[in-house]
Design a protein around this motif. Structure first.
Motif, PDB file in Angstrom:
ATOM      1  N   VAL A   5       1.103  -1.183  -0.058  1.00 38.69           N
ATOM      2  CA  VAL A   5      -0.222   0.096   0.149  1.00 38.69           C
ATOM      3  C   VAL A   5       0.903   0.839   0.057  1.00 38.69           C
ATOM      4  O   VAL A   5       0.394   2.239  -0.494  1.00 38.69           O
ATOM      5  CB  VAL A   5      -1.167  -0.291   1.674  1.00 38.69           C
ATOM      6  CG1 VAL A   5      -1.602   1.349   1.250  1.00 38.69           C
ATOM      7  CG2 VAL A   5      -2.139  -1.037   1.070  1.00 38.69           C
ATOM      8  N   THR A   6       1.628   1.250   0.855  1.00 38.58           N
ATOM      9  CA  THR A   6       2.132   2.992   0.529  1.00 38.58           C
ATOM     10  C   THR A   6       3.546   3.016  -0.332  1.00 38.58           C
ATOM     11  O   THR A   6       3.567   4.428  -0.323  1.00 38.58           O
ATOM     12  CB  THR A   6       3.875   2.066   2.134  1.00 38.58           C
ATOM     13  OG1 THR A   6       3.076   2.009   2.918  1.00 38.58           O
ATOM     14  CG2 THR A   6       4.552   3.449   2.361  1.00 38.58           C
ATOM     15  N   LEU A   7       4.240   2.015  -1.089  1.00 38.83           N
ATOM     16  CA  LEU A   7       4.738   2.517  -2.122  1.00 38.83           C
ATOM     17  C   LEU A   7       4.112   2.828  -3.307  1.00 38.83           C
ATOM     18  O   LEU A   7       4.004   4.280  -3.451  1.00 38.83           O
ATOM     19  CB  LEU A   7       5.866   0.785  -2.365  1.00 38.83           C
ATOM     20  CG  LEU A   7       7.150   0.589  -1.655  1.00 38.83           C
ATOM     21  CD1 LEU A   7       7.598  -0.949  -2.482  1.00 38.83           C
ATOM     22  CD2 LEU A   7       7.862   1.500  -1.350  1.00 38.83           C
ATOM     23  N   PRO A   8       2.832   2.646  -3.399  1.00 38.59           N
ATOM     24  CA  PRO A   8       2.239   3.081  -4.915  1.00 38.59           C
ATOM     25  C   PRO A   8       1.515   4.616  -4.063  1.00 38.59           C
ATOM     26  O   PRO A   8       0.993   5.202  -5.338  1.00 38.59           O
ATOM     27  CB  PRO A   8       1.173   2.289  -5.156  1.00 38.59           C
ATOM     28  CG  PRO A   8       1.887   0.733  -4.433  1.00 38.59           C
ATOM     29  CD  PRO A   8       2.293   0.922  -3.295  1.00 38.59           C
ATOM     30  N   THR A   9       2.103   4.504  -2.922  1.00 41.75           N
ATOM     31  CA  THR A   9       1.503   6.208  -2.319  1.00 41.75           C
ATOM     32  C   THR A   9       2.321   6.848  -2.794  1.00 41.75           C
ATOM     33  O   THR A   9       1.920   7.972  -2.655  1.00 41.75           O
ATOM     34  CB  THR A   9       0.637   5.492  -0.877  1.00 41.75           C
ATOM     35  OG1 THR A   9       0.120   4.956  -0.443  1.00 41.75           O
ATOM     36  CG2 THR A   9       0.393   7.193  -0.154  1.00 41.75           C
ATOM     37  N   GLY A  10       3.556   6.039  -2.300  1.00 43.32           N
ATOM     38  CA  GLY A  10       4.328   7.317  -2.446  1.00 43.32           C
ATOM     39  C   GLY A  10       5.014   7.801  -3.949  1.00 43.32           C
ATOM     40  O   GLY A  10       5.035   8.427  -4.518  1.00 43.32           O
TER      41      GLY A  10
END
Length: 121
Positions: free
Chosen positions: A92-97
């Motif tokens: 979830v975090t990497l695509p958010t970045g």
């Protein structure tokens, strides 16, 4: 980072190079701090929502919910749950970045194109 700073300051008249260097430093430091805070918060929230530790005593369960490292020290199924939750949180975090960086890159590209078009005329 040094070539980027050099490119920024060389693109400015001598009287504005100190201001350009300061703005470069400010944007780099502010961006880094906000990036760490926001992405760290997303990672932590998703990890806590995905890790399921009901077997250990409450104190250990709280530690496992707050830290993948603490969960891995408990071993067994708790460590497995923590690893799975951490991987899901990273998904979830990497695509958010990337979702934050992509529009910024497009904005910079458009601004550079407009600047080049203005100097070509």
């Amino acid at each position: 980072m040094t070539p980027a700073t050099t490119a920024i300051t060389d693109a400015l008249p001598a009287s504005f190079q100190n201001l350009g260097s300061a703005m470069n430093d400010l944007s780099r430091e502010l961006g880094g701090a906000l990036g760490i805070a926001v992405l760290g918060s997303v990672l932590g929230a998703v990890y806590r929502s995905r890790v399921d530790v009901t077997a250990p005593p409450p104190q250990l369960a709280d530690a496992a919910r707050s830290s993948p490292a603490a969960a891995s020290r408990l071993g067994g199924p708790v460590a497995d749950q923590a690893r799975t939750a951490f991987v899901e949180a990273m998904r979830v975090t990497l695509p958010t970045g990337a979702g934050v960086v992509a529009p910024a890159a497009v904005a910079v590209a458009l601004l550079l194109r407009r600047q080049r078009a203005g100097t070509a005329s």
